[in-house]
Design an enzyme around this catalytic site. Structure first.
Site, PDB file in Angstrom:
ATOM      1  N   ILE A 135       1.404   4.204 -13.170  1.00  0.00           N
ATOM      2  CA  ILE A 135       1.735   5.276 -11.993  1.00  0.00           C
ATOM      3  C   ILE A 135       3.002   4.655 -11.466  1.00  0.00           C
ATOM      4  O   ILE A 135       3.244   3.518 -11.426  1.00  0.00           O
ATOM      5  CB  ILE A 135       0.606   5.228 -11.009  1.00  0.00           C
ATOM      6  CG1 ILE A 135       0.874   6.175 -10.029  1.00  0.00           C
ATOM      7  CG2 ILE A 135       0.208   3.840 -10.204  1.00  0.00           C
ATOM      8  CD1 ILE A 135      -0.536   6.543  -9.143  1.00  0.00           C
ATOM      9  N   ILE A 136       3.910   5.923 -11.303  1.00  0.00           N
ATOM     10  CA  ILE A 136       5.014   5.798 -10.503  1.00  0.00           C
ATOM     11  C   ILE A 136       4.853   6.222  -9.098  1.00  0.00           C
ATOM     12  O   ILE A 136       4.572   7.289  -9.091  1.00  0.00           O
ATOM     13  CB  ILE A 136       6.385   6.185 -11.283  1.00  0.00           C
ATOM     14  CG1 ILE A 136       6.416   5.253 -12.544  1.00  0.00           C
ATOM     15  CG2 ILE A 136       7.580   6.211 -10.401  1.00  0.00           C
ATOM     16  CD1 ILE A 136       7.344   5.625 -13.249  1.00  0.00           C
ATOM     17  N   ASP A 137       4.892   5.591  -8.082  1.00  0.00           N
ATOM     18  CA  ASP A 137       4.555   5.704  -6.904  1.00  0.00           C
ATOM     19  C   ASP A 137       6.112   6.039  -6.117  1.00  0.00           C
ATOM     20  O   ASP A 137       6.450   7.136  -6.320  1.00  0.00           O
ATOM     21  CB  ASP A 137       3.742   4.668  -6.293  1.00  0.00           C
ATOM     22  CG  ASP A 137       3.030   5.068  -4.996  1.00  0.00           C
ATOM     23  OD1 ASP A 137       1.884   5.394  -4.985  1.00  0.00           O
ATOM     24  OD2 ASP A 137       3.730   4.972  -3.852  1.00  0.00           O
ATOM     25  N   THR A 138       6.488   5.232  -5.215  1.00  0.00           N
ATOM     26  CA  THR A 138       7.658   5.435  -4.674  1.00  0.00           C
ATOM     27  C   THR A 138       8.992   5.278  -5.630  1.00  0.00           C
ATOM     28  O   THR A 138      10.023   5.981  -5.634  1.00  0.00           O
ATOM     29  CB  THR A 138       8.298   4.425  -3.745  1.00  0.00           C
ATOM     30  OG1 THR A 138       8.092   3.025  -4.120  1.00  0.00           O
ATOM     31  CG2 THR A 138       7.046   4.394  -2.508  1.00  0.00           C
ATOM     32  N   GLY A 139       8.485   4.651  -6.761  1.00  0.00           N
ATOM     33  CA  GLY A 139       9.653   4.450  -7.932  1.00  0.00           C
ATOM     34  C   GLY A 139      10.453   3.065  -7.697  1.00  0.00           C
ATOM     35  O   GLY A 139      11.327   2.783  -8.533  1.00  0.00           O
ATOM     36  N   THR A 141       9.122   0.000  -7.494  1.00  0.00           N
ATOM     37  CA  THR A 141       8.769  -1.003  -8.407  1.00  0.00           C
ATOM     38  C   THR A 141       9.260  -0.821  -9.688  1.00  0.00           C
ATOM     39  O   THR A 141       9.891  -1.768 -10.502  1.00  0.00           O
ATOM     40  CB  THR A 141       7.133  -0.801  -8.834  1.00  0.00           C
ATOM     41  OG1 THR A 141       6.403  -1.197  -7.567  1.00  0.00           O
ATOM     42  CG2 THR A 141       6.870  -1.944  -9.624  1.00  0.00           C
ATOM     43  N   PHE A 186      -4.457   8.524  -2.722  1.00  0.00           N
ATOM     44  CA  PHE A 186      -4.504   7.301  -3.562  1.00  0.00           C
ATOM     45  C   PHE A 186      -5.742   7.309  -4.622  1.00  0.00           C
ATOM     46  O   PHE A 186      -6.751   7.988  -4.514  1.00  0.00           O
ATOM     47  CB  PHE A 186      -4.895   6.280  -2.582  1.00  0.00           C
ATOM     48  CG  PHE A 186      -4.626   5.003  -3.330  1.00  0.00           C
ATOM     49  CD1 PHE A 186      -3.418   4.336  -3.122  1.00  0.00           C
ATOM     50  CD2 PHE A 186      -5.771   4.176  -3.813  1.00  0.00           C
ATOM     51  CE1 PHE A 186      -3.249   2.943  -3.619  1.00  0.00           C
ATOM     52  CE2 PHE A 186      -5.483   2.971  -4.449  1.00  0.00           C
ATOM     53  CZ  PHE A 186      -4.316   2.267  -4.408  1.00  0.00           C
ATOM     54  N   ASP A 193      -6.458   0.583  -9.883  1.00  0.00           N
ATOM     55  CA  ASP A 193      -7.376  -0.203  -9.023  1.00  0.00           C
ATOM     56  C   ASP A 193      -6.944   0.053  -7.482  1.00  0.00           C
ATOM     57  O   ASP A 193      -5.951   0.551  -7.032  1.00  0.00           O
ATOM     58  CB  ASP A 193      -7.378  -1.691  -9.028  1.00  0.00           C
ATOM     59  CG  ASP A 193      -6.060  -2.374  -8.415  1.00  0.00           C
ATOM     60  OD1 ASP A 193      -4.869  -1.718  -9.023  1.00  0.00           O
ATOM     61  OD2 ASP A 193      -6.247  -3.404  -7.869  1.00  0.00           O
TER      62      ASP A 193
HETATM   63  N1  HPA Z   1      -3.641   4.122  -7.046  1.00  0.00           N
HETATM   64  C1  HPA Z   1      -3.455   2.916  -7.656  1.00  0.00           C
HETATM   65  N2  HPA Z   1      -2.643   2.120  -7.542  1.00  0.00           N
HETATM   66  C2  HPA Z   1      -1.446   2.594  -7.296  1.00  0.00           C
HETATM   67  C3  HPA Z   1      -1.157   3.964  -6.561  1.00  0.00           C
HETATM   68  C4  HPA Z   1      -2.703   4.759  -6.488  1.00  0.00           C
HETATM   69  O1  HPA Z   1      -2.696   5.784  -6.106  1.00  0.00           O
HETATM   70  N3  HPA Z   1      -0.033   4.035  -6.244  1.00  0.00           N
HETATM   71  C5  HPA Z   1       0.695   3.001  -6.351  1.00  0.00           C
HETATM   72  N4  HPA Z   1      -0.286   2.138  -7.128  1.00  0.00           N
HETATM   73 MG    MG Z   2       1.062  -0.218 -12.206  1.00  0.00          MG
END
Ligand code: HPA
Ligand code: MG
Length: 218
Positions: A135-139, A141, A186, A193
């Protein structure tokens, strides 16, 4: 390159848990199923084909970002090796590499990433690297990881992420290959996880408040 993402809309209730099989120990902890396992498989098959067609005959080093990326990684590689067997005239020699990062506690990004394990990154010198993420969340990482990888002088780096979250605080980073763009919820399951729980769930699901409370870090 396929930048035309599948978008799961903000107003979306997914599938009821009762319509699919979910482990009993998680039944009370999930709001709904956002992406059933079978759909993940079908989308991954197409991503494998796109990657295969872009890479052609060059060797590819597939770098799994542990732990969250492990199921997407094994399924993607299985589909790539199936193409290697069936497409007689082209094949992509695959190298398998792993990296372990730590960047999250509870549901918030701590803004920090650490390489806490995996193969030596010096292996990547001169290689075509495909980073495989869940997953890429904020970008943030991924941007930091790409900085680290470039220090080891790979020939090229591309990123395949199963999910990209639509977040108001996104850096705007977009991977080369993406399975699904998802709303800002989430999600857990399929190796994603919440404090190490839910990796043993096949579908990608939205966690509920009960689950967040039950599995919170004390
Ligand atoms: N779930 C699990 N791990 C994560 C998420 C998420 O939504 N966003 C960033 N890491
Ligand atoms: Mg990950």
């Amino acid at each position: 390159m396929d930048m035309d993402y599948i978008k799961i809309p903000d107003v979306y209730h997914g599938y009821a848990l009762s319509h699919f099989c979910v482990p009993k120990h998680y039944e009370e902890d999930l709001e709904n199923i956002m992406i059933p396992w079978g759909l993940i498989q079908d989308r991954t098959e197409r991503l494998a084909r796109d990657i295969f067609q872009d890479v052609k005959d060059e060797p590819l080093t597939a770098l799994c970002v542990l732990k969250g990326g492990y199921r997407f990684y094994t399924d993607l590689l299985e589909k790539l090796t199936a193409l290697n067997r069936s497409q007689g005239s082209v094949s992509v020699p695959l190298h398998v590499d792993f990296i372990r990062l730590k960047s999250y506690e509870n549901e918030d990004s701590t803004g920090e990433i650490k390489v806490i394990g995996g193969d030596s990154l010096t292996n990547l010198k001169g290689c075509n690297v495909l980073v495989v993420e869940d997953i890429i969340d904020t970008g943030r990482t991924m941007t930091k990881l790409l900085d680290i990888l470039h220090q080891h002088q790979p020939k090229s780096v591309k990123v395949a992420s199963l999910l990209v979250k639509r977040r108001p605080d996104s850096t705007g980073y977009k991977p080369d290959y993406c399975g699904f763009e998802i709303p800002d919820r989430f999600v857990v399951g399929y190796a994603l996880d919440y404090n190490e729980y839910f990796r043993d769930l096949n579908h990608i699901c939205v966690i509920n408040d009960n689950g967040k409370k039950k599995y919170a870090v004390p």
